[in-house]
Design an enzyme around this catalytic site. Structure first.
Site, PDB file in Angstrom:
ATOM      1  N   GLU A  69      60.921  37.005 -61.725  1.00 41.37           N
ATOM      2  CA  GLU A  69      61.458  36.311 -63.180  1.00 41.37           C
ATOM      3  C   GLU A  69      62.022  37.422 -64.038  1.00 41.37           C
ATOM      4  O   GLU A  69      63.011  37.376 -64.624  1.00 41.37           O
ATOM      5  CB  GLU A  69      60.250  35.617 -63.822  1.00 41.37           C
ATOM      6  CG  GLU A  69      59.595  34.563 -63.235  1.00 41.37           C
ATOM      7  CD  GLU A  69      58.581  35.050 -62.023  1.00 41.37           C
ATOM      8  OE1 GLU A  69      58.274  36.146 -61.859  1.00 41.37           O
ATOM      9  OE2 GLU A  69      58.429  33.943 -61.201  1.00 41.37           O
TER      10      GLU A  69
ATOM     11  N   GLY B 132      66.679  51.660 -72.516  1.00 38.16           N
ATOM     12  CA  GLY B 132      65.711  52.265 -73.146  1.00 38.16           C
ATOM     13  C   GLY B 132      64.827  51.908 -72.785  1.00 38.16           C
ATOM     14  O   GLY B 132      63.666  52.719 -72.363  1.00 38.16           O
ATOM     15  N   PRO B 133      64.305  50.522 -72.735  1.00 38.07           N
ATOM     16  CA  PRO B 133      63.070  50.187 -71.918  1.00 38.07           C
ATOM     17  C   PRO B 133      63.274  50.549 -70.571  1.00 38.07           C
ATOM     18  O   PRO B 133      64.206  49.917 -69.712  1.00 38.07           O
ATOM     19  CB  PRO B 133      62.957  48.679 -72.229  1.00 38.07           C
ATOM     20  CG  PRO B 133      63.726  48.439 -73.374  1.00 38.07           C
ATOM     21  CD  PRO B 133      64.663  49.527 -73.327  1.00 38.07           C
ATOM     22  N   LEU B 134      62.363  51.454 -70.009  1.00 35.82           N
ATOM     23  CA  LEU B 134      62.624  51.927 -68.747  1.00 35.82           C
ATOM     24  C   LEU B 134      62.641  51.044 -67.751  1.00 35.82           C
ATOM     25  O   LEU B 134      61.931  50.065 -67.558  1.00 35.82           O
ATOM     26  CB  LEU B 134      61.920  53.186 -68.527  1.00 35.82           C
ATOM     27  CG  LEU B 134      61.804  54.324 -69.214  1.00 35.82           C
ATOM     28  CD1 LEU B 134      60.679  55.176 -69.169  1.00 35.82           C
ATOM     29  CD2 LEU B 134      63.285  54.935 -69.219  1.00 35.82           C
TER      30      LEU B 134
ATOM     31  N   PHE C   4      56.705  31.509 -67.246  1.00 38.19           N
ATOM     32  CA  PHE C   4      57.193  32.583 -66.388  1.00 38.19           C
ATOM     33  C   PHE C   4      58.106  33.364 -67.131  1.00 38.19           C
ATOM     34  O   PHE C   4      58.168  34.539 -66.802  1.00 38.19           O
ATOM     35  CB  PHE C   4      57.425  32.140 -65.058  1.00 38.19           C
ATOM     36  CG  PHE C   4      56.573  31.455 -64.187  1.00 38.19           C
ATOM     37  CD1 PHE C   4      55.372  31.538 -64.408  1.00 38.19           C
ATOM     38  CD2 PHE C   4      56.896  30.970 -63.329  1.00 38.19           C
ATOM     39  CE1 PHE C   4      54.280  30.340 -63.823  1.00 38.19           C
ATOM     40  CE2 PHE C   4      56.082  29.968 -62.359  1.00 38.19           C
ATOM     41  CZ  PHE C   4      54.569  29.716 -62.824  1.00 38.19           C
TER      42      PHE C   4
ATOM     43  N   ASN D 124      63.323  65.122 -61.674  1.00 36.17           N
ATOM     44  CA  ASN D 124      62.629  66.367 -62.088  1.00 36.17           C
ATOM     45  C   ASN D 124      61.116  66.415 -62.099  1.00 36.17           C
ATOM     46  O   ASN D 124      60.508  67.647 -62.570  1.00 36.17           O
ATOM     47  CB  ASN D 124      63.389  66.842 -63.539  1.00 36.17           C
ATOM     48  CG  ASN D 124      62.979  65.754 -64.460  1.00 36.17           C
ATOM     49  OD1 ASN D 124      61.740  65.324 -64.585  1.00 36.17           O
ATOM     50  ND2 ASN D 124      63.852  65.618 -65.521  1.00 36.17           N
TER      51      ASN D 124
ATOM     52  N   HIS E 127      66.751  57.412 -72.970  1.00 40.21           N
ATOM     53  CA  HIS E 127      66.422  58.507 -73.696  1.00 40.21           C
ATOM     54  C   HIS E 127      67.194  59.948 -73.731  1.00 40.21           C
ATOM     55  O   HIS E 127      67.304  60.800 -74.576  1.00 40.21           O
ATOM     56  CB  HIS E 127      64.961  58.894 -73.645  1.00 40.21           C
ATOM     57  CG  HIS E 127      64.526  59.147 -72.296  1.00 40.21           C
ATOM     58  ND1 HIS E 127      63.945  58.535 -71.478  1.00 40.21           N
ATOM     59  CD2 HIS E 127      64.341  60.656 -71.939  1.00 40.21           C
ATOM     60  CE1 HIS E 127      63.827  59.055 -70.195  1.00 40.21           C
ATOM     61  NE2 HIS E 127      63.850  60.211 -70.584  1.00 40.21           N
TER      62      HIS E 127
ATOM     63  N   HIS F 284      65.711  64.773 -77.027  1.00 41.13           N
ATOM     64  CA  HIS F 284      65.399  64.899 -75.643  1.00 41.13           C
ATOM     65  C   HIS F 284      66.580  65.697 -74.812  1.00 41.13           C
ATOM     66  O   HIS F 284      67.332  65.598 -74.080  1.00 41.13           O
ATOM     67  CB  HIS F 284      65.522  63.612 -74.765  1.00 41.13           C
ATOM     68  CG  HIS F 284      64.172  62.788 -75.129  1.00 41.13           C
ATOM     69  ND1 HIS F 284      64.539  61.936 -76.298  1.00 41.13           N
ATOM     70  CD2 HIS F 284      63.194  62.591 -74.446  1.00 41.13           C
ATOM     71  CE1 HIS F 284      63.158  61.362 -76.562  1.00 41.13           C
ATOM     72  NE2 HIS F 284      62.536  61.741 -75.407  1.00 41.13           N
TER      73      HIS F 284
ATOM     74  N   HIS G 157      60.750  68.471 -72.215  1.00 45.08           N
ATOM     75  CA  HIS G 157      61.378  67.065 -72.329  1.00 45.08           C
ATOM     76  C   HIS G 157      61.873  66.349 -73.718  1.00 45.08           C
ATOM     77  O   HIS G 157      62.917  65.847 -73.739  1.00 45.08           O
ATOM     78  CB  HIS G 157      59.946  66.231 -71.788  1.00 45.08           C
ATOM     79  CG  HIS G 157      60.310  64.947 -71.558  1.00 45.08           C
ATOM     80  ND1 HIS G 157      61.032  64.340 -70.576  1.00 45.08           N
ATOM     81  CD2 HIS G 157      60.059  63.734 -72.582  1.00 45.08           C
ATOM     82  CE1 HIS G 157      61.408  62.962 -70.888  1.00 45.08           C
ATOM     83  NE2 HIS G 157      60.363  62.522 -71.805  1.00 45.08           N
TER      84      HIS G 157
ATOM     85  N   HIS H  79      49.140  28.008 -66.636  1.00 45.65           N
ATOM     86  CA  HIS H  79      50.491  27.503 -66.597  1.00 45.65           C
ATOM     87  C   HIS H  79      51.085  26.875 -67.683  1.00 45.65           C
ATOM     88  O   HIS H  79      52.178  26.397 -67.885  1.00 45.65           O
ATOM     89  CB  HIS H  79      50.867  26.721 -65.602  1.00 45.65           C
ATOM     90  CG  HIS H  79      50.705  27.297 -64.145  1.00 45.65           C
ATOM     91  ND1 HIS H  79      49.817  28.036 -63.682  1.00 45.65           N
ATOM     92  CD2 HIS H  79      51.507  27.103 -63.121  1.00 45.65           C
ATOM     93  CE1 HIS H  79      50.219  28.743 -62.500  1.00 45.65           C
ATOM     94  NE2 HIS H  79      51.210  28.112 -62.102  1.00 45.65           N
TER      95      HIS H  79
END
Lengths: 759, 759
Positions: B463, B155-157, B491, B226, B105, B65, B303, B549
């Site tokens: 949560e 990593g997980p945005l 949850f 950007n 990234h 990237h 990108h 639930h």
């Protein structure tokens, strides 16, 4: 880029607006019924009756959620008596307004209004079944889609808002696709009731942002602003300026100061919301008091417990009711709602007349529309799936195979609405000639415009909302819209993780987002809504993005989730089988789990009808010493190991392909025994680059992952974790020899991990 | 209730602010180094060098990237050279500023600055290992906490923002707890870099709301604005007014117009952000151009792909570099960053002197602080766990048991920070004398105030953020803070679903939130961060709230997740064992899975040291016909079935309690064989009200759930799904007789479902 914040306006200026006039100003389906508010006394009686009834219903169980239901009584009158367009005698009337109770724990509020306006099945006896042990109850603890008059199952807070966004999208899309001048055959409004909590959940915040972006002006969110949650007052954990946040997200904001009693102000605000000319979704912030009418009004104590007999008596006395009598609903109250049924029949009649005239004026469109209303496909999908011989025989990433199968389906069948959580270049879901679902005035700086007829959806980096809104699309009218989501498999738990370059599109094809989306995938499975989730980058083969992007444990979740097909095809032919499986399962969502990397094609062995049975014999072998179970992207390792076993170890292996456990479970026992060789006396080894949990049902040993992945290019990652034909063959060979020496019976109850060094 | 929106201000007014003065205005740890910006020419050389280096590093792999990293070059100079307080030679210096790269990234950007400022291990050779097949690489595709200088794995945005909120909370809490006038021993700032995508993810939006609520003014989020994501321009999917939304959420907003080159403006904005007197977290919106310096600047093409050899040469020519040479870093560039190490040593020395003086002035507090810095508990936790004889023998909900164990721990050990996602009355985590973590000026309408020394956290109905922010708390300095989250188990995948009444607190004790939180639980497991998740309402015994639930498939996910302990205790004694297990596992998060409903206590059979081994013999039986495996809340059914088997069916059953699969896997083979009776020739049946997936490893048959649950009161729900001692005994008896007649070997490879009618 961003719309400027709209000035906040209160609904006070509307207080004296004649409701009928405002309603006509709406301009859609003008009707001749009279919406003048009834006199103040009757309204007061209804409010008091409703609140006493709620108190009684909770008291009989000694539990439930009375406070919000009582606080929302006036909102309920406004909605069910004056504003919503629906027909209690035909809850499935196609052009009805949709109502979603996102704060689903207040379901008694909805059930009670459904009773008062005359939903036939919602008797007083049924209301009393709330929280009871009766298994015939249609009044479960949260609204459930199975029951008449309920549009979506809610409960997990925030999901309902996202569902409502999907319902409103469906209206916009169908209206743009089928309405013609003078023929607004789709013109309903979506109403979504929310509580304080819904506005805190991330999935709601994602969906709110999208609704503002798409300018879904047929959506009205009604906020029961009582400022109480379980821990106490909302400001213990939330002190933001909600109205300003909604305005910044592209919503029109209205306010009602006295939501407890001022039915007229609420009606005025809701009518204005429906007739809004702002071109934006509308947020109606209504101040209420939890437990109004009780001595704990405004306190968290009113929230989720019955009041106790003494306080219920107090409530009745204060309401000028006899404290000795319970479940009292006078005829005057039923009469008050009497016109609703009549009006509902008129709505139906008007719409049917309109559709008839539409059919005469626009016969082709009308017959297609009729199919959509019936929930049928507009074309024969089976004929659109490419035959085996059309697939390339060169190694192909299965995310590319998915494009080869899905693109012609999406191009031909208007039922398909396909989208991606910002991974268009990776997931291969774009078909030639697609139009984006966008507001027609949107002019994005990258130049890709669209309109509401569009069936390709840019969800942004919002996997959770993508899946939850898709449930709303699917729930609009079962079968009318088939949502196809796409992302990396990992994001169907974790979230968009990174972005794959457009310039790689030719090489890479797929997406990875199954974890952030998991709660909504579950809600889809629970509701038996058919959606298809295209989950690419489904193993450590994903490579250098590393362990945050490499799913290990996720398949275990989806294989265990009821009512869901989790399908991992091994090549293009099996990918075709996966789509056939997903399209054949009309009451079941599916996840099709696909590789980023190229996979060897096995046209001589792979069979789409084998996928339909969940598992099948991929390569048979006389006098086999072992059965290898190959799964999805890892099938190549099984085939290679088989060759090495024969060449180097003198062992004969048969191979079973096993793309879907749930489909296999539906097969007859004889078929299962044949495929797995229950009594054949040879061991079975499953080869997959996931945690092995659950495979123990079908195998005696596993070649699997015992840890998270590693940041290495795909091929190197496989190698690093021992996925190598020679190594697999060596370990399987050793295992087979141990079994031969110890006897097959030694395997009972002691599963062997051939590749797991830690757990 | 809500703070009014702050007027937006650009940083332009700060352009000529002397940086040194602004820094001193900060008032914390004033230092004597000179932050005057170097001359324009050198800055330009560094920018150009950096961008060419990024282009080269991506080009060698033909991927990665480059675009954002190039666009963020000037921001990097501002941070690493001028603004952040850290010591490259001692990356773990306790009072360092924390930096989180939420847009993970772009990690090459961080790695490269770490190289330039002199992190010893980050050599040029290591930079070249990015995306390579080298297994010794410390430059994975996303930042990983295992490597020096990386605070959290991202990593997980969106997760990174939440982690940063946790790091900033830790600072506020430790500063409030240990700082004394003249002795600011904790005074660091948390900097979080984000991209466009992070602002779309729900977890980030939840965390942003909390940071505003808590007025975390030591947190600065820097937005690399950007306007490009994978699908094209951001406005394809997001057109909200970001600044207004942040302001409405209680943040101060600053802007920088030219983020590509104007290092001085960026420094001024960041210095002002740290020195901010608004009492709010600060959002610095910096406009940049993706791929600046290349011909695809501002385009999605910049990108996520390498530029290609030709364009890399063009970039170098435009930068006045020799296109034939690669990886060129002149001495002038290293010299430019030369002072950073010196300054870092000064930060360390100053802090050490301060802590020494603090120890003389405040010896008791200082010795406690020293323990916290070392990551050690301030007290012996083992002695605080109640002995078996202290537990009530009457039936007790295990969520109540959890309170009995956890409350004294939380009261005594300052390491504990315990919170709930708005389920205080249900989860029993409040200890006597607790103080809430709140801004000291907050005056909630319910009257419950707090301050930053508080260790009880109201997370609101969020949560996902709860779990993700807890990762940040745990990562601040390993062992310094032990976050304990709590919610309903469901949850921890799906979200807060409804609210349990405060008035039920005496009866109900626990919480249910494991699915919305799942992605963050995974990130905690991946990073080996010790957090404890108290997951109550863990089966269909949850009751009338219904299938939304009632967790069915969720245990399969957590049992398959590496590095995580999922523990289901059967009674209070086993709950004590569960906490001991969680506290003993210093590199592992745990989920303790608890019942809403009362459970029979088994003081004669249950053993905390049995929990430590994962499974143990609960009731031994000579000449047993069958082994029943009882799990958590369902143990009572196993015990009852055993009695009925003996009384009505003449069969002898032994019982194994099996609270944790992962702990059991760590036991020696002999122990496992003894507990499970591998060779004993009798079948084993697991009894649990979950999907059975994974139990096939330990059992031959399962009495489990094959569908979602049902809305019925807990006892009725169990009954509805066949959980009844008599029925279980009947089916087990039938099964045992079949096995006796067909032979134990008939069980190999064909798991029997004794209670599943659909799958």
């Amino acid at each position: 880029m961003a719309p400027s914040a709209v000035p906040l306006e209160t609904a006070s200026a509307l207080d004296h607006l004649p409701v009928k006039a405002a309603n006509k100003a709406n301009g859609q389906n003008a009707t001749n019924y009279d919406l003048q508010l009834k006199d103040v006394e009757t309204t007061s009686l209804v409010l008091r009756t409703f609140r006493c009834l709620i108190a009684d219903l909770c008291e009989q169980f000694k539990g439930g959620h009375p406070g919000s239901a009582m606080g929302m009584a006036a909102i309920g009158i406004a909605l069910w008596k004056y504003v919503m367009r629906y027909s209690p005698e035909n809850p499935n009337f196609f052009n009805r307004d949709r109502f979603v109770l996102s704060n689903g724990h207040t379901c008694l509020w909805q059930y009670t209004f459904m009773h008062l306006v005359g939903y036939k099945i919602m008797t007083l006896d049924q209301l009393k079944s709330y929280h009871s042990t009766r298994t015939d109850s249609i009044c479960p603890g949260h609204p459930e889609i199975e029951h008449e008059g309920i549009e979506v199952t809610t409960g997990p807070l925030g999901q309902g808002i996202a569902n409502a966004v999907g319902l409103a999208m469906a209206t916009k899309h169908l209206a743009a696709s089928y309405n013609k001048p003078g023929f607004d055959v789709v013109s309903n409004t979506t109403w979504c009731m929310i509580g304080d909590a819904c506005l805190q959940e991330g999935v709601a915040l994602e969906a709110i942002s999208l609704a503002g972006h798409w300018r879904l002006d047929s959506l009205v969110v009604i906020y029961d602003n009582n400022q109480i949650t379980c821990d106490g007052s909302v400001d213990l954990a939330n002190t933001e300026d909600v109205n300003a946040k909604m305005a910044a997200s592209g919503w029109e904001v209205l306010e009602v100061a006295d939501g407890n009693n001022d039915v007229e102000a609420i009606v005025a605000a809701l009518v204005r919301a429906r007739a809004s000319t702002s071109g934006k979704p509308v947020f109606v912030n209504i101040k209420t008091t939890i437990g109004v009418g009780s001595r704990v009004a405004g306190d968290a104590k009113a929230h989720g417990a019955a009041f106790g007999a003494e306080e219920v008596a107090n409530i009745k006395r204060a309401a000028d009711f006899d404290p000795e009598k319970s479940f009292v609903v006078s005829d005057a109250v039923y009469d008050f709602f009497g016109e609703v049924k009549t009006r509902g029949r008129e709505f139906e009649r008007e719409w049917e007349e309109l559709v008839t005239a539409y059919g005469e004026e626009h016969p082709d469109l009308a017959s297609e529309f009729a199919l959509r209303v019936k929930g049928e496909f507009t074309d024969d999908w089976a004929s659109v799936i490419p035959p085996k011989e059309n697939f390339p025989t060169a190694p192909t990433a299965s995310r590319k195979s998915a494009g080869l199968v899905c693109n012609p389906l999406a191009a031909r069948l208007k039922t398909f609405m396909v989208g991606t959580a910002d991974l268009s270049p990776s997931v291969n879901m774009i078909w030639k000639g697609k139009t984006d679902f966008q507001h027609p005035d949107l002019r994005p700086s990258c130049g890709i415009t669209g309109d509401y007829t569009g069936r390709y959806i840019h969800w942004g980096i919002r996997e959770h909302a993508m899946a939850a809104i898709s449930n709303g699309l699917a729930a609009f009218n079962k079968g009318t819209i088939l949502p196809v989501t796409s992302s990396f498999f990992m994001f169907y738990l974790v979230s968009h993780v990174r972005q794959i370059p457009p310039t790689w599109a030719a090489v890479l094809t797929g997406s990875l987002s199954s974890q952030y989306a998991a709660p909504a995938v579950r809600m889809g499975a629970l509701q038996r809504l058919r959606t298809i989730h295209i989950a690419t980058h489904d193993s450590i083969g994903t490579g250098e993005d590393g362990p945050t992007h490499q799913p290990i444990e996720l398949a275990a979740l989806y294989r265990a989730m009821p009512n869901l097909l989790y399908i991992r095809p091994a090549d293009s032919e099996e990918t075709a089988g996966a789509f056939i499986g997903a399209l054949s399962a009309s009451d079941t969502p599916s996840i099709i789990s696909l590789s980023r990397q190229n996979l060897t094609q096995y046209p001589e062995h792979s069979r789409r009808d084998g996928v339909a049975r969940g598992a099948y014999v991929f390569i048979e072998q006389a006098d086999a010493d072992v059965t290898l179970i190959g799964v999805g992207s890892e099938m190549g390792f099984a085939v290679r190991a088989r060759d090495v076993l024969r060449e180097k170890h003198g062992l004969r292996a048969r191979i079973v392909s096993f793309p879907c456990q749930r489909l296999f479970e539906g097969q007859p026992r004889e078929y299962k025994a044949e495929v797995l060789g229950y009594r054949a006396g040879i061991p079975r080894v499953v080869i997959e680059a996931y945690a092995v949990n659950g495979w123990e049902r079908y195998a005696d040993a596993g070649y699997s992952m015992g840890s998270f992945g590693h940041s290495l290019p795909g091929a190197a990652a496989y190698k690093y974790f021992g996925y190598d034909g020679d190594l697999i063959a060596e370990r399987v060979s050793k295992f087979v020899r141990v079994v031969k020496s110890e006897g097959i019976e030694s395997l009972r109850g002691e599963f062997r991990d051939l590749n797991v060094t830690e757990h």
